[in-house]
Structures are given as structure tokens and as C-alpha cells.
Design a protein around this motif. Structure first.
Motif, PDB file in Angstrom:
ATOM      1  N   GLY A  20      18.478-101.890  99.388  1.00  0.00           N
ATOM      2  CA  GLY A  20      18.603-103.249  98.864  1.00  0.00           C
ATOM      3  C   GLY A  20      19.641-103.358  97.767  1.00  0.00           C
ATOM      4  N   VAL A  21      19.696-102.386  96.882  1.00  0.00           N
ATOM      5  CA  VAL A  21      20.682-102.394  95.802  1.00  0.00           C
ATOM      6  C   VAL A  21      22.094-102.280  96.370  1.00  0.00           C
ATOM      7  CG1 VAL A  21      21.554-101.058  93.846  1.00  0.00           C
ATOM      8  CG2 VAL A  21      19.118-101.558  94.019  1.00  0.00           C
ATOM      9  N   ILE A  22      22.283-101.398  97.324  1.00  0.00           N
ATOM     10  CA  ILE A  22      23.611-101.214  97.927  1.00  0.00           C
ATOM     11  C   ILE A  22      24.053-102.482  98.665  1.00  0.00           C
ATOM     12  CG2 ILE A  22      24.868 -99.943  99.712  1.00  0.00           C
ATOM     13  CD1 ILE A  22      23.164 -97.488  98.870  1.00  0.00           C
ATOM     14  N   ILE A  23      23.157-103.075  99.441  1.00  0.00           N
ATOM     15  CA  ILE A  23      23.499-104.305 100.173  1.00  0.00           C
ATOM     16  C   ILE A  23      23.759-105.442  99.193  1.00  0.00           C
ATOM     17  CG2 ILE A  23      22.560-106.075 101.724  1.00  0.00           C
ATOM     18  CD1 ILE A  23      21.233-103.801 103.280  1.00  0.00           C
ATOM     19  N   GLY A  24      22.966-105.531  98.127  1.00  0.00           N
ATOM     20  CA  GLY A  24      23.172-106.574  97.120  1.00  0.00           C
ATOM     21  C   GLY A  24      24.517-106.455  96.434  1.00  0.00           C
ATOM     22  N   ALA A  25      24.922-105.250  96.110  1.00  0.00           N
ATOM     23  CA  ALA A  25      26.218-105.044  95.461  1.00  0.00           C
ATOM     24  C   ALA A  25      27.358-105.412  96.412  1.00  0.00           C
ATOM     25  CB  ALA A  25      26.357-103.600  95.009  1.00  0.00           C
ATOM     26  N   PHE A  27      27.209-107.541  98.949  1.00  0.00           N
ATOM     27  CA  PHE A  27      27.182-108.987  99.150  1.00  0.00           C
ATOM     28  C   PHE A  27      27.771-109.702  97.943  1.00  0.00           C
ATOM     29  CE2 PHE A  27      25.039-113.155  99.205  1.00  0.00           C
ATOM     30  CZ  PHE A  27      25.474-113.588 100.443  1.00  0.00           C
ATOM     31  N   GLY A  28      27.478-109.208  96.742  1.00  0.00           N
ATOM     32  CA  GLY A  28      28.054-109.803  95.534  1.00  0.00           C
ATOM     33  C   GLY A  28      29.569-109.704  95.522  1.00  0.00           C
ATOM     34  N   ALA A  29      30.094-108.580  95.956  1.00  0.00           N
ATOM     35  CA  ALA A  29      31.550-108.403  96.007  1.00  0.00           C
ATOM     36  C   ALA A  29      32.184-109.334  97.044  1.00  0.00           C
ATOM     37  CB  ALA A  29      31.890-106.953  96.327  1.00  0.00           C
ATOM     38  N   ILE A  30      31.513-109.518  98.165  1.00  0.00           N
ATOM     39  CA  ILE A  30      32.035-110.405  99.209  1.00  0.00           C
ATOM     40  C   ILE A  30      32.056-111.847  98.722  1.00  0.00           C
ATOM     41  CG2 ILE A  30      31.517-111.385 101.496  1.00  0.00           C
ATOM     42  CD1 ILE A  30      30.483-108.560 102.246  1.00  0.00           C
ATOM     43  N   VAL A  31      30.982-112.294  98.098  1.00  0.00           N
ATOM     44  CA  VAL A  31      30.925-113.668  97.593  1.00  0.00           C
ATOM     45  C   VAL A  31      31.961-113.885  96.498  1.00  0.00           C
ATOM     46  CG1 VAL A  31      29.476-115.311  96.341  1.00  0.00           C
ATOM     47  CG2 VAL A  31      28.528-114.037  98.255  1.00  0.00           C
ATOM     48  N   ASN A  32      32.100-112.923  95.596  1.00  0.00           N
ATOM     49  CA  ASN A  32      33.091-113.041  94.521  1.00  0.00           C
ATOM     50  C   ASN A  32      34.508-113.144  95.087  1.00  0.00           C
ATOM     51  OD1 ASN A  32      34.055-113.144  91.903  1.00  0.00           O
ATOM     52  ND2 ASN A  32      34.259-110.920  91.781  1.00  0.00           N
ATOM     53  N   SER A  33      34.819-112.331  96.059  1.00  0.00           N
ATOM     54  CA  SER A  33      36.130-112.375  96.679  1.00  0.00           C
ATOM     55  C   SER A  33      36.360-113.706  97.393  1.00  0.00           C
ATOM     56  CB  SER A  33      36.274-111.221  97.670  1.00  0.00           C
ATOM     57  OG  SER A  33      37.502-111.296  98.331  1.00  0.00           O
ATOM     58  N   LEU A  34      35.359-114.199  98.093  1.00  0.00           N
ATOM     59  CA  LEU A  34      35.477-115.475  98.791  1.00  0.00           C
ATOM     60  C   LEU A  34      35.762-116.605  97.809  1.00  0.00           C
ATOM     61  CD1 LEU A  34      35.097-117.115 101.462  1.00  0.00           C
ATOM     62  CD2 LEU A  34      32.733-117.423 100.747  1.00  0.00           C
ATOM     63  N   VAL A  35      35.039-116.643  96.711  1.00  0.00           N
ATOM     64  CA  VAL A  35      35.233-117.712  95.731  1.00  0.00           C
ATOM     65  C   VAL A  35      36.596-117.601  95.070  1.00  0.00           C
ATOM     66  CG1 VAL A  35      34.419-118.598  93.515  1.00  0.00           C
ATOM     67  CG2 VAL A  35      32.779-118.078  95.313  1.00  0.00           C
ATOM     68  N   GLN A  36      36.976-116.408  94.627  1.00  0.00           N
ATOM     69  CA  GLN A  36      38.228-116.225  93.900  1.00  0.00           C
ATOM     70  C   GLN A  36      39.463-116.392  94.782  1.00  0.00           C
ATOM     71  OE1 GLN A  36      38.653-115.815  90.608  1.00  0.00           O
ATOM     72  NE2 GLN A  36      36.454-116.078  90.383  1.00  0.00           N
ATOM     73  N   ASP A  37      39.405-115.941  96.018  1.00  0.00           N
ATOM     74  CA  ASP A  37      40.598-115.902  96.868  1.00  0.00           C
ATOM     75  C   ASP A  37      40.702-117.047  97.872  1.00  0.00           C
ATOM     76  OD1 ASP A  37      41.251-113.555  95.586  1.00  0.00           O
ATOM     77  OD2 ASP A  37      40.321-112.283  97.094  1.00  0.00           O
ATOM     78  N   VAL A  38      39.599-117.730  98.164  1.00  0.00           N
ATOM     79  CA  VAL A  38      39.644-118.791  99.167  1.00  0.00           C
ATOM     80  C   VAL A  38      39.291-120.150  98.565  1.00  0.00           C
ATOM     81  CG1 VAL A  38      38.658-119.599 101.348  1.00  0.00           C
ATOM     82  CG2 VAL A  38      39.092-117.163 101.022  1.00  0.00           C
ATOM     83  N   ILE A  39      38.153-120.249  97.925  1.00  0.00           N
ATOM     84  CA  ILE A  39      37.662-121.548  97.470  1.00  0.00           C
ATOM     85  C   ILE A  39      38.431-122.060  96.255  1.00  0.00           C
ATOM     86  CG2 ILE A  39      35.660-122.762  96.547  1.00  0.00           C
ATOM     87  CD1 ILE A  39      33.935-120.943  98.339  1.00  0.00           C
ATOM     88  N   MET A  40      38.619-121.241  95.230  1.00  0.00           N
ATOM     89  CA  MET A  40      39.288-121.717  94.017  1.00  0.00           C
ATOM     90  C   MET A  40      40.753-122.099  94.241  1.00  0.00           C
ATOM     91  SD  MET A  40      37.026-122.157  91.870  1.00  0.00           S
ATOM     92  CE  MET A  40      37.941-122.515  90.409  1.00  0.00           C
ATOM     93  N   PRO A  41      41.543-121.381  95.043  1.00  0.00           N
ATOM     94  CA  PRO A  41      42.914-121.856  95.297  1.00  0.00           C
ATOM     95  C   PRO A  41      42.956-123.219  95.993  1.00  0.00           C
ATOM     96  CG  PRO A  41      42.774-119.544  95.838  1.00  0.00           C
ATOM     97  CD  PRO A  41      41.370-120.011  95.564  1.00  0.00           C
TER      98      PRO A  41
END
Length: 65
Positions: A20-25, A27-41
Motif C-alpha cells: 500500500g505504501v509503495i502504490i500510494g507513493a 500514485f502520488g507521483a503520477i498525480v503530481n506530474s499530471l497536475v504540474q505538466d498537463v493541467i496547470m499549463p
């Protein structure tokens, strides 16, 4: 001592927690990348190229700049 640790580590709850910890980490990296690189631009382009890194909403009146 090593044998006792192996028994403890191989119980189901400990392994499930580690997975669970590994999957959570990941998933957090994927969401952060999506927000920073796709949504915010896209939002920045729609709002005329604003840089949102210095904008914030204070949650308390006690917080000072």
C-alpha cells in the motif's frame, strides 16, 4: 532474531501495508506530474500566461507574509 523478524515480516498485514505504501507513493507521483505538466499549463494558457507559483489563499488571519 532473524527468524523471528522473518515470521513477523511475512505475516499478511505487514506485506499489505508495504504494498500500500509503495502504490500510494507511485500514485502520488503520477498525480503530481499530471497536475504540474498537463493541467496547470492549460490553465495558465487560458488565463493569459499567469504564473500560479506565487498565488495563495491564507487559511488564517494570523499568518503574515
Amino acid at each position: 532474531m532473524l527468524e523471528e523478524f522473518k515470521k513477523f515480516a511475512l505475516r499478511g498485514n505487514v506485506v499489505d501495508l508495504a504494498v500500500g505504501v509503495i502504490i500510494g507513493a507511485a500514485f502520488g507521483a503520477i498525480v503530481n506530474s499530471l497536475v504540474q505538466d498537463v493541467i496547470m499549463p492549460i490553465i495558465g494558457a487560458v488565463t493569459g500566461g499567469l504564473d500560479f507559483s506565487n498565488y495563495y489563499i491564507p487559511l488564517s488571519s494570523k499568518v503574515q507574509d
